[in-house]
Design an enzyme around this catalytic site. Sequence first.
Site, PDB file in Angstrom:
ATOM      1  N   ARG A 234       0.851  -1.182   0.000  1.00 59.18           N
ATOM      2  CA  ARG A 234       0.000   0.000   0.000  1.00 59.18           C
ATOM      3  C   ARG A 234       0.894   1.241   0.000  1.00 59.18           C
ATOM      4  O   ARG A 234       1.950   1.258   0.620  1.00 59.18           O
ATOM      5  CB  ARG A 234      -0.931   0.028   1.227  1.00 59.18           C
ATOM      6  CG  ARG A 234      -2.089  -0.968   1.171  1.00 59.18           C
ATOM      7  CD  ARG A 234      -3.080  -0.644   0.070  1.00 59.18           C
ATOM      8  NE  ARG A 234      -4.232  -1.528   0.060  1.00 59.18           N
ATOM      9  CZ  ARG A 234      -4.322  -2.675  -0.600  1.00 59.18           C
ATOM     10  NH1 ARG A 234      -3.279  -3.100  -1.304  1.00 59.18           N
ATOM     11  NH2 ARG A 234      -5.419  -3.395  -0.564  1.00 59.18           N
ATOM     12  N   GLU A 263      -4.421   7.381  -5.248  1.00 61.90           N
ATOM     13  CA  GLU A 263      -4.668   6.606  -6.462  1.00 61.90           C
ATOM     14  C   GLU A 263      -5.992   7.009  -7.082  1.00 61.90           C
ATOM     15  O   GLU A 263      -6.975   7.157  -6.351  1.00 61.90           O
ATOM     16  CB  GLU A 263      -4.648   5.103  -6.139  1.00 61.90           C
ATOM     17  CG  GLU A 263      -3.295   4.621  -5.637  1.00 61.90           C
ATOM     18  CD  GLU A 263      -3.268   3.124  -5.317  1.00 61.90           C
ATOM     19  OE1 GLU A 263      -4.339   2.468  -5.406  1.00 61.90           O
ATOM     20  OE2 GLU A 263      -2.191   2.606  -4.995  1.00 61.90           O
ATOM     21  N   HIS A 282      -1.391  -0.060  -9.599  1.00 58.93           N
ATOM     22  CA  HIS A 282      -2.013  -0.957  -8.612  1.00 58.93           C
ATOM     23  C   HIS A 282      -2.559  -2.195  -9.319  1.00 58.93           C
ATOM     24  O   HIS A 282      -3.726  -2.570  -9.172  1.00 58.93           O
ATOM     25  CB  HIS A 282      -3.122  -0.241  -7.836  1.00 58.93           C
ATOM     26  CG  HIS A 282      -3.417  -0.897  -6.518  1.00 58.93           C
ATOM     27  ND1 HIS A 282      -3.789  -0.190  -5.408  1.00 58.93           N
ATOM     28  CD2 HIS A 282      -3.385  -2.197  -6.130  1.00 58.93           C
ATOM     29  CE1 HIS A 282      -4.000  -1.014  -4.387  1.00 58.93           C
ATOM     30  NE2 HIS A 282      -3.757  -2.252  -4.816  1.00 58.93           N
TER      31      HIS A 282
END
Length: 335
Positions: A234, A263, A282
């Site tokens: 993360r 994000e 991601h």
Amino acid sequence: MFKVVVTDYEFPDLAPELSVFDGYDVEFVTGPFASPDEVIAACKDADAVINQYMPIDAEFITQLSNCRVICRYGIGVNTVDMPAATAAGIMVANVPDGSLDDVSDHAAALILALARGLGIYDRAMRSGKWNYQAAQPLHRLRGGTLGLVGFGNIPQRLAEKMRAFGMNTVAYDPYVNPERAAAADIRLVDLDELMRISDVVSVHVPLTESTRGLIGAAELALMKSTAILVNTARGGIVEEDALVDALRRNAIAGAGLDVFAVEPLPTNHELTDLENTIMSPHAAWYSEESEVEIRTKTARNALTALTKGQPIYLVNTDVTPRPQATTFATNGAVL
């Protein structure tokens, strides 16, 4: 009848989820919702909530009058206020094993690409340059040290894969059983030692209050100038400003990043200007197979919680679940 609400999703359809509930008396509400208020309104009387990215904070949770379980797509549960859910008697479920190979493969790919200068070479060739020195200096991985921040299932698989490239492995994880690490031929060290001795630092801890900013300026300053950092966990675990500064000064050799503090990554973010980075959106979890597996298991968590009282993968094991208010039926039979 049970009501299951999906707060948000980025898939073209929800066929895998719907297949899990096929034959059961379920109202399946998926949106799209025009605003967070619409999501909350839809979830107020839901028996189960399936969640991808939308934050489910304490205030949101106070609105869930019937909810027994919140099911997260994937491993991380950082979108859910866990203490608030637990206090409200709401079970929280995740899918810890849906993309173990995919994420560890992705981390290995980032390590190899950085170690071999592939991002720099690719960009140089696309601009018409043919020069093996474009990415120098490069250093062998064999004989080097891989430092794992966290020692769960994904980093354990990564250690196995990087062993084939001749890397030795150390790990920092205050919660791991030392016997488990020893059985995997992994030496446990504290975080400062890991940062000092590792040629590759790979981050694999969940984002919690205790891990937010775990790797900041002080930790990055301990790294070798020839070392690289990889983060497939993360974004908030690594302080981005400190990382950008270290990369700009060549205090470390490079970074492979799949996750970011915000994000999607904002346009013209400082990281995008740096030659010594390789980034992905991601996507470490993703393959066609893992996507179906994660989505199917997420829906099964909801169904199992409602029909059997507990999801397959319960995260907040200390929760005292709410009593079930709804009678569930399938094919006319009450369960």
